[in-house]
Design an enzyme around this catalytic site. Structure first.
Site, PDB file in Angstrom:
ATOM      1  N   HIS A 121       0.868  -1.175   0.000  1.00  0.00           N
ATOM      2  CA  HIS A 121       0.000   0.000   0.000  1.00  0.00           C
ATOM      3  C   HIS A 121       0.909   1.230   0.000  1.00  0.00           C
ATOM      4  CE1 HIS A 121      -2.762   2.958   1.825  1.00  0.00           C
ATOM      5  NE2 HIS A 121      -3.737   2.181   1.415  1.00  0.00           N
ATOM      6  N   ASP A 198       2.943  -4.780   8.074  1.00  0.00           N
ATOM      7  CA  ASP A 198       1.744  -3.957   7.903  1.00  0.00           C
ATOM      8  C   ASP A 198       0.545  -4.900   8.037  1.00  0.00           C
ATOM      9  OD1 ASP A 198      -0.498  -2.734   6.895  1.00  0.00           O
ATOM     10  OD2 ASP A 198       0.471  -1.911   5.118  1.00  0.00           O
ATOM     11  N   GLN A 201      -4.656  -5.225   6.857  1.00  0.00           N
ATOM     12  CA  GLN A 201      -5.679  -6.135   6.331  1.00  0.00           C
ATOM     13  C   GLN A 201      -5.673  -7.492   7.019  1.00  0.00           C
ATOM     14  OE1 GLN A 201      -8.033  -5.239   4.279  1.00  0.00           O
ATOM     15  NE2 GLN A 201      -7.218  -3.292   3.579  1.00  0.00           N
ATOM     16  N   LYS A 224     -10.713  -1.030  10.443  1.00  0.00           N
ATOM     17  CA  LYS A 224     -10.844  -2.226   9.604  1.00  0.00           C
ATOM     18  C   LYS A 224     -11.142  -3.468  10.452  1.00  0.00           C
ATOM     19  CE  LYS A 224      -7.496  -0.505   6.174  1.00  0.00           C
ATOM     20  NZ  LYS A 224      -8.275   0.028   5.064  1.00  0.00           N
ATOM     21  N   CYS A 362      -4.751   2.371  -3.760  1.00  0.00           N
ATOM     22  CA  CYS A 362      -3.511   2.901  -3.154  1.00  0.00           C
ATOM     23  C   CYS A 362      -2.347   1.927  -3.339  1.00  0.00           C
ATOM     24  CB  CYS A 362      -3.686   3.230  -1.677  1.00  0.00           C
ATOM     25  SG  CYS A 362      -4.924   4.469  -1.380  1.00  0.00           S
TER      26      CYS A 362
HETATM   27  N1  C6P Z   1      -6.361   0.347   2.776  1.00  0.00           N
HETATM   28  C1  C6P Z   1      -8.212  -0.009   1.261  1.00  0.00           C
HETATM   29  O1  C6P Z   1      -9.313   0.277   0.765  1.00  0.00           O
HETATM   30  P1  C6P Z   1      -5.068   3.563   7.165  1.00  0.00           P
HETATM   31  O2  C6P Z   1      -5.606   4.415   6.063  1.00  0.00           O
HETATM   32  O3  C6P Z   1      -3.907   4.215   7.851  1.00  0.00           O
HETATM   33  O4  C6P Z   1      -6.117   3.055   8.090  1.00  0.00           O
HETATM   34  O5  C6P Z   1      -4.512   2.226   6.456  1.00  0.00           O
HETATM   35  C2  C6P Z   1      -3.611   2.327   5.403  1.00  0.00           C
HETATM   36  C3  C6P Z   1      -3.348   0.982   4.824  1.00  0.00           C
HETATM   37  C4  C6P Z   1      -2.098   0.417   4.991  1.00  0.00           C
HETATM   38  N2  C6P Z   1      -1.836  -0.820   4.542  1.00  0.00           N
HETATM   39  C5  C6P Z   1      -2.763  -1.567   3.923  1.00  0.00           C
HETATM   40  C6  C6P Z   1      -2.434  -2.942   3.483  1.00  0.00           C
HETATM   41  C7  C6P Z   1      -4.040  -1.046   3.721  1.00  0.00           C
HETATM   42  O6  C6P Z   1      -4.963  -1.792   3.123  1.00  0.00           O
HETATM   43  C8  C6P Z   1      -4.348   0.268   4.160  1.00  0.00           C
HETATM   44  C9  C6P Z   1      -5.684   0.874   3.894  1.00  0.00           C
HETATM   45  C10 C6P Z   1      -7.697   0.792   2.430  1.00  0.00           C
HETATM   46  O7  C6P Z   1      -7.552  -0.943   0.826  1.00  0.00           O
HETATM   47  C11 C6P Z   1      -7.804   2.252   2.172  1.00  0.00           C
HETATM   48  S1  C6P Z   1      -6.742   2.797   0.867  1.00  0.00           S
END
Ligand code: C6P
Length: 404
Positions: A121, A198, A201, A224, A362
């Site tokens: 991401h 990370d 997910q 999430k 992203c």
């Molecule tokens: N992915 C998706 O629709 P935040 O925004 O800080 O809560 O998470 C960022 C982030 C980091 N790593 C991974 C693997 C992610 O999937 C995400 C967030 C969302 O897939 C929003 S772009």
């Protein structure tokens, strides 16, 4: 697991969109919230709203206790050894940036390498790019295979004594791939590198045990995992967190301030400057309790059934290509349909009350790897049902007829 009963705990699932019952398949972007999370927020603001760690009055004590109870719940949720290793952040993005700005600035220098993967991401690319630019270090990238898995042989070749950090996604948000992070962590440690996982997910789908993974850092977002937005956590091994410089300066993170010299608070407060997101942090515990009451094994079993059914059904559609068919996957399906832009599919599905995410998710370098502008992504949660997948498939059939 009784899905009909579980659905009753998510009031939003009763609404309609464009006159049709809502089918919510955008869970990887953010999950919906159960009543107990909504109630925790309402209860905090109606009964004990106060700033924490400062007041000696009853409300402040109650708020502080509830806030710290979430820290304990997060510790248990990810298998950390102590609450001092749990830093509250705004989410995964801030957690990764925290490590880049503190550990990264302290340990990365010219000629060093940071290893990430092609399926990261942007939150796990850009902070390291910024750090590399500042320090004259280089970013190395583990390629993704055609099926959406990581090339482990390339990973082993890219890992050298120059590698100072492996920062890798546990579960890909765009492909659903579950990466073998334990094996990768062992290999990275063998060359002396630190490892950040990370978990944005993975935290909602997989059992997380940071000690078993031997992760140096692990990041996830509350929104999430059925919790509120604006709160997440960074796990770090105690000895690392203790030796790292501070992140932001301000109230809460200090022991003593004078104009000559400031000393800092102990863990975890050293990294939590200013008044935090108290309400949402408190409500995060309700979300983690909700997950553990149902049981991750039960959730996973249900989600696997949905994933298998969706994969099978979607494959019957003409011109549909699934992006990401790794053997080890969580419950999301990313796909493209030949001759139709993902955006157009998203708009048509929305008209039918079906919420999916379309675009690059992203993960622009990953989309480039597959030679596509983006995908349609349907991501499933514990409250989704087979009938909703039938609606998605029927909706896509209609869209194909209209658009081709
Ligand atoms: N992915 C998706 O629709 P935040 O925004 O800080 O809560 O998470 C960022 C982030 C980091 N790593 C991974 C693997 C992610 O999937 C995400 C967030 C969302 O897939 C929003 S772009």
């Amino acid at each position: 697991m009784n899905v009909a009963e579980i659905r009753k705990q998510f009031p939003i699932l009763e609404r309609t969109v464009k006159g049709r019952p809502l089918v919510y398949f955008d869970n990887a972007a953010t999950s919906q919230k159960p009543l107990q999370v909504i109630e925790a927020l309402r209860h905090y603001y109606s009964h004990y709203n106060a700033n924490i760690h400062r007041g000696i009055h009853t409300l402040a004590e109650e708020a502080t206790m509830a806030y710290e109870a979430t820290r304990m719940a997060v510790k248990d949720f990810i298998g950390a050894a102590s609450t001092e290793e749990i830093i509250f952040t705004r989410g995964t993005t801030e957690a990764i940036n925290l490590v880049a700005y503190t550990w990264g600035r302290q340990h990365i220098s010219k000629g060093d390498e940071i290893l990430i993967s092609e399926m990261e991401h942007h939150s796990n690319i850009v902070p390291w790019q910024l750090l590399c630019e500042e320090k004259g270090a280089s970013l190395k990238v583990i390629p993704v295979e055609e099926d959406g898995s990581l090339s482990i042989s390339a990973f082993r070749e890219l890992l050298t004594e120059r590698t100072k950090l492996l920062s890798v996604v546990h579960v890909s948000n765009a492909l659903g791939t579950v990466n073998p992070v334990k094996e990768m962590t062992d290999a990275a440690h063998a060359v002396g590198a630190k490892v950040l996982i990370d978990g944005a997910q993975s935290a909602v789908h997989l059992d997380i045990d940071v000690q078993d993974l031997d992760a140096d850092f692990f990041a996830f977002s509350g929104h999430k995992v059925y919790g509120p937005t604006g709160v997440g956590a960074l796990y770090g091994k105690r000895e690392l967190l203790e030796s790292m410089p501070v992140f932001q300066g301000g109230g809460e993170m200090i022991r003593e301030v004078s104009f000559e010299k400031t000393t800092y608070a102990d863990l975890p407060y050293k990294y939590e400057a200013g008044t935090p997101n108290i309400a949402d942090t408190i409500a995060l515990k309700a979300a983690l309790d909700f997950i553990s009451e149902i049981g991750k094994v039960n959730i996973r079993t249900h989600e696997e059934t949905l994933l298998n059914y969706a994969t099978e059904q979607l494959k019957t559609l003409p011109g549909l290509r699934i992006i990401g068919e790794a053997q080890n996957k969580v419950s999301l399906v990313s796909f493209v349909i030949e001759g139709i832009h993902p955006q157009d599919l998203g708009v048509l599905l929305d008209n039918m009350g079906i919420a999916v995410r379309t675009g690059h998710h992203c993960t622009q370098p990953l989309m480039k790897r597959f030679g596509i502008p983006g995908t349609v992504r349907a991501s499933f949660a514990l409250y989704n049902q087979k009938e909703e997948i039938d609606s998605l498939v029927a909706g896509l059939q209609k869209a194909i007829k209209m658009l081709l």
